[in-house]
Write a protein that holds these residues in place. Sequence first.
Motif, PDB file in Angstrom:
ATOM      1  N   VAL A  30      -8.441   1.856  -5.321  1.00  0.00           N
ATOM      2  CA  VAL A  30      -7.229   1.421  -6.159  1.00  0.00           C
ATOM      3  C   VAL A  30      -6.093   0.698  -5.008  1.00  0.00           C
ATOM      4  O   VAL A  30      -6.265   1.045  -4.045  1.00  0.00           O
ATOM      5  CB  VAL A  30      -6.523   2.600  -6.877  1.00  0.00           C
ATOM      6  CG1 VAL A  30      -7.713   3.031  -7.774  1.00  0.00           C
ATOM      7  CG2 VAL A  30      -6.082   3.522  -5.735  1.00  0.00           C
ATOM      8  N   ASP A  31      -5.095   0.100  -5.684  1.00  0.00           N
ATOM      9  CA  ASP A  31      -4.064  -0.534  -4.884  1.00  0.00           C
ATOM     10  C   ASP A  31      -2.964   0.364  -4.887  1.00  0.00           C
ATOM     11  O   ASP A  31      -2.907   1.545  -5.295  1.00  0.00           O
ATOM     12  CB  ASP A  31      -3.809  -2.027  -5.411  1.00  0.00           C
ATOM     13  CG  ASP A  31      -3.054  -1.796  -6.919  1.00  0.00           C
ATOM     14  OD1 ASP A  31      -2.516  -0.647  -7.351  1.00  0.00           O
ATOM     15  OD2 ASP A  31      -3.203  -2.865  -7.873  1.00  0.00           O
ATOM     16  N   ALA A  32      -2.238   0.041  -4.009  1.00  0.00           N
ATOM     17  CA  ALA A  32      -0.815   0.952  -3.730  1.00  0.00           C
ATOM     18  C   ALA A  32      -0.146   1.375  -5.134  1.00  0.00           C
ATOM     19  O   ALA A  32       0.236   2.593  -5.049  1.00  0.00           O
ATOM     20  CB  ALA A  32      -0.035   0.373  -2.571  1.00  0.00           C
ATOM     21  N   ALA A  33       0.144   0.551  -5.967  1.00  0.00           N
ATOM     22  CA  ALA A  33       0.831   0.855  -7.195  1.00  0.00           C
ATOM     23  C   ALA A  33       0.031   2.066  -7.956  1.00  0.00           C
ATOM     24  O   ALA A  33       0.530   2.900  -8.499  1.00  0.00           O
ATOM     25  CB  ALA A  33       1.170  -0.248  -8.013  1.00  0.00           C
ATOM     26  N   THR A  34      -1.186   1.755  -8.162  1.00  0.00           N
ATOM     27  CA  THR A  34      -1.928   2.793  -8.745  1.00  0.00           C
ATOM     28  C   THR A  34      -2.172   3.954  -8.197  1.00  0.00           C
ATOM     29  O   THR A  34      -2.178   4.948  -8.763  1.00  0.00           O
ATOM     30  CB  THR A  34      -3.288   2.004  -8.945  1.00  0.00           C
ATOM     31  OG1 THR A  34      -3.415   0.598  -9.639  1.00  0.00           O
ATOM     32  CG2 THR A  34      -4.390   2.904  -9.922  1.00  0.00           C
ATOM     33  N   ALA A  35      -2.242   3.832  -6.919  1.00  0.00           N
ATOM     34  CA  ALA A  35      -2.439   5.187  -6.060  1.00  0.00           C
ATOM     35  C   ALA A  35      -1.224   5.905  -6.087  1.00  0.00           C
ATOM     36  O   ALA A  35      -1.213   7.059  -6.336  1.00  0.00           O
ATOM     37  CB  ALA A  35      -2.767   4.719  -4.562  1.00  0.00           C
ATOM     38  N   GLU A  41       2.424   0.348   7.281  1.00  0.00           N
ATOM     39  CA  GLU A  41       1.579  -0.067   8.535  1.00  0.00           C
ATOM     40  C   GLU A  41       0.101  -0.329   7.940  1.00  0.00           C
ATOM     41  O   GLU A  41      -0.713  -0.738   8.760  1.00  0.00           O
ATOM     42  CB  GLU A  41       1.610   0.854   9.749  1.00  0.00           C
ATOM     43  CG  GLU A  41       3.228   0.887  10.276  1.00  0.00           C
ATOM     44  CD  GLU A  41       3.352  -0.274  11.117  1.00  0.00           C
ATOM     45  OE1 GLU A  41       2.633  -1.017  11.425  1.00  0.00           O
ATOM     46  OE2 GLU A  41       4.766  -0.434  11.484  1.00  0.00           O
ATOM     47  N   PHE A  42      -0.126   0.417   6.875  1.00  0.00           N
ATOM     48  CA  PHE A  42      -1.699   0.242   6.460  1.00  0.00           C
ATOM     49  C   PHE A  42      -1.651  -0.556   5.086  1.00  0.00           C
ATOM     50  O   PHE A  42      -0.754  -0.294   4.193  1.00  0.00           O
ATOM     51  CB  PHE A  42      -2.228   1.660   6.412  1.00  0.00           C
ATOM     52  CG  PHE A  42      -2.726   2.038   7.808  1.00  0.00           C
ATOM     53  CD1 PHE A  42      -1.799   2.761   8.583  1.00  0.00           C
ATOM     54  CD2 PHE A  42      -4.294   2.495   7.876  1.00  0.00           C
ATOM     55  CE1 PHE A  42      -2.442   3.169   9.686  1.00  0.00           C
ATOM     56  CE2 PHE A  42      -4.412   2.943   9.204  1.00  0.00           C
ATOM     57  CZ  PHE A  42      -3.635   3.218  10.208  1.00  0.00           C
ATOM     58  N   ASP A  43      -2.550  -1.315   4.648  1.00  0.00           N
ATOM     59  CA  ASP A  43      -2.609  -1.985   3.420  1.00  0.00           C
ATOM     60  C   ASP A  43      -3.998  -1.316   2.822  1.00  0.00           C
ATOM     61  O   ASP A  43      -4.961  -0.843   3.543  1.00  0.00           O
ATOM     62  CB  ASP A  43      -3.103  -3.519   3.923  1.00  0.00           C
ATOM     63  CG  ASP A  43      -2.074  -4.298   4.182  1.00  0.00           C
ATOM     64  OD1 ASP A  43      -0.821  -3.864   3.893  1.00  0.00           O
ATOM     65  OD2 ASP A  43      -2.150  -5.021   4.803  1.00  0.00           O
ATOM     66  N   PHE A  44      -3.777  -1.467   1.617  1.00  0.00           N
ATOM     67  CA  PHE A  44      -4.859  -0.723   0.508  1.00  0.00           C
ATOM     68  C   PHE A  44      -5.889  -1.962   0.474  1.00  0.00           C
ATOM     69  O   PHE A  44      -5.537  -3.130  -0.065  1.00  0.00           O
ATOM     70  CB  PHE A  44      -4.209  -0.356  -0.611  1.00  0.00           C
ATOM     71  CG  PHE A  44      -3.497   0.999  -0.716  1.00  0.00           C
ATOM     72  CD1 PHE A  44      -2.333   0.758  -0.060  1.00  0.00           C
ATOM     73  CD2 PHE A  44      -3.885   2.133  -1.314  1.00  0.00           C
ATOM     74  CE1 PHE A  44      -1.436   2.200  -0.106  1.00  0.00           C
ATOM     75  CE2 PHE A  44      -3.375   3.344  -1.376  1.00  0.00           C
ATOM     76  CZ  PHE A  44      -2.105   3.380  -0.532  1.00  0.00           C
ATOM     77  N   SER A  55     -10.556   5.799  -5.732  1.00  0.00           N
ATOM     78  CA  SER A  55     -10.493   6.383  -4.456  1.00  0.00           C
ATOM     79  C   SER A  55      -9.436   5.237  -3.684  1.00  0.00           C
ATOM     80  O   SER A  55      -9.175   4.380  -4.269  1.00  0.00           O
ATOM     81  CB  SER A  55     -11.614   6.622  -3.718  1.00  0.00           C
ATOM     82  OG  SER A  55     -11.487   7.131  -2.333  1.00  0.00           O
ATOM     83  N   VAL A  56      -9.433   5.846  -2.470  1.00  0.00           N
ATOM     84  CA  VAL A  56      -8.288   5.088  -1.537  1.00  0.00           C
ATOM     85  C   VAL A  56      -9.191   4.687  -0.115  1.00  0.00           C
ATOM     86  O   VAL A  56      -9.692   5.461   0.403  1.00  0.00           O
ATOM     87  CB  VAL A  56      -6.960   5.741  -1.431  1.00  0.00           C
ATOM     88  CG1 VAL A  56      -6.086   5.088  -0.195  1.00  0.00           C
ATOM     89  CG2 VAL A  56      -6.493   6.155  -2.353  1.00  0.00           C
TER      90      VAL A  56
END
Length: 327
Positions: free
Chosen positions: A55-60, A38-41, A89-90
């Motif tokens: 960072v993007d989801a994959a990196t996070a 429900e949340f985008d990076f 960071s995110v």
Amino acid sequence: MVRPAFGFASLALTASSAGAASNYNMVDVFDSTNFFDEFDFFTQPDPTHGFVQYVDAATAGRDGLAGYAEGGVYLGVDYTNTTTTGRPSVRVTSRKSYTKGLFIADIAHMPAGAGGSGSCGLWPAFWMFGPGWPNSGEVDIIEGVNSQTSNSVTLHTGPGCSVTNPGSLPGTKLLSPDCQGHEGCTQHNLGASNTYGASFNAAGGGVYALEWTDAAIKVWFFPRGSTSPVSSSISSSLPPPDPSTFGTPLAAFVGGPSSCPLARHFANHNLVFNTAFCGDWAGRVWATDETCAALAARCEDFVGANPEAFAQAYWLVNSVGVYQQEE
Ligand SMILES: *[C@@H]1O[C@H](CO)[C@@H](O)[C@H](O)[C@H]1NC(C)=O
């Protein structure tokens, strides 16, 4: 995925007040069952010029900067590497946007400094804003920088919004009534140390509530363990919370038909959690913060060279509930 090794007590479940039913209905719940659906990076350069690399989801996921942990949602930063280009960071943004409503966030931990350096360099925020900034408004529910020890609540709008704060907690000060632009209108209660940073975390966090109507935008804080009218278990099987039972808000921003028509200044807000470093606020005031200025000449120097100072710089969000009234 990160599995922080600590425990925290849940708020005692308090039944909603007897009698009066809430005018609100549950619209959404974001928690460890669905948050990252429900949340985008957000992966753009920081609009506030921070010393941060979102960072993007994959990196996070790969580097353990975000994931589900301890029954909640972990949103962290890199605390292992030095950097000269910005600390990883995110920042996450809700896919859905909302106009008015009741927003209940049960937060177990928020970004804070580790060790003796305060929270120098950090600029964490839980906030919401609409398109065409600042013309659809921004509400900063939890925000602060550096050695700040209690929460700042701030609105930002286009021109033509001057607020008052009747009914805020004694001790809460409205620093400026004009909400226009970058400066915004901030309310701050210096005595409310459990609302922010290391003190918030030491108590196990708590529940922030925001009510946004055409008349006012109000923020309450219920520390963990307090007898609060807000259930920690945000669930469709429980009655919706009733703000008329919440008591005196930490900060109430009251508009008015000519001084600040809220319906004209606030619309279609997406929810955001982020942890920034330095930049337009934390970096700009670094030199005037005695604790931080003693650590390094520049905010970026400290943040880049001291990863271990940011081991506690993470959000652990148990849940966010969104409730709205039938129009
Ligand atoms: C730290 O640096 C190493 C080596 O460059 C890299 O593989 C790793 O992903 C970095 N860790 C984080 C959390 O960014």
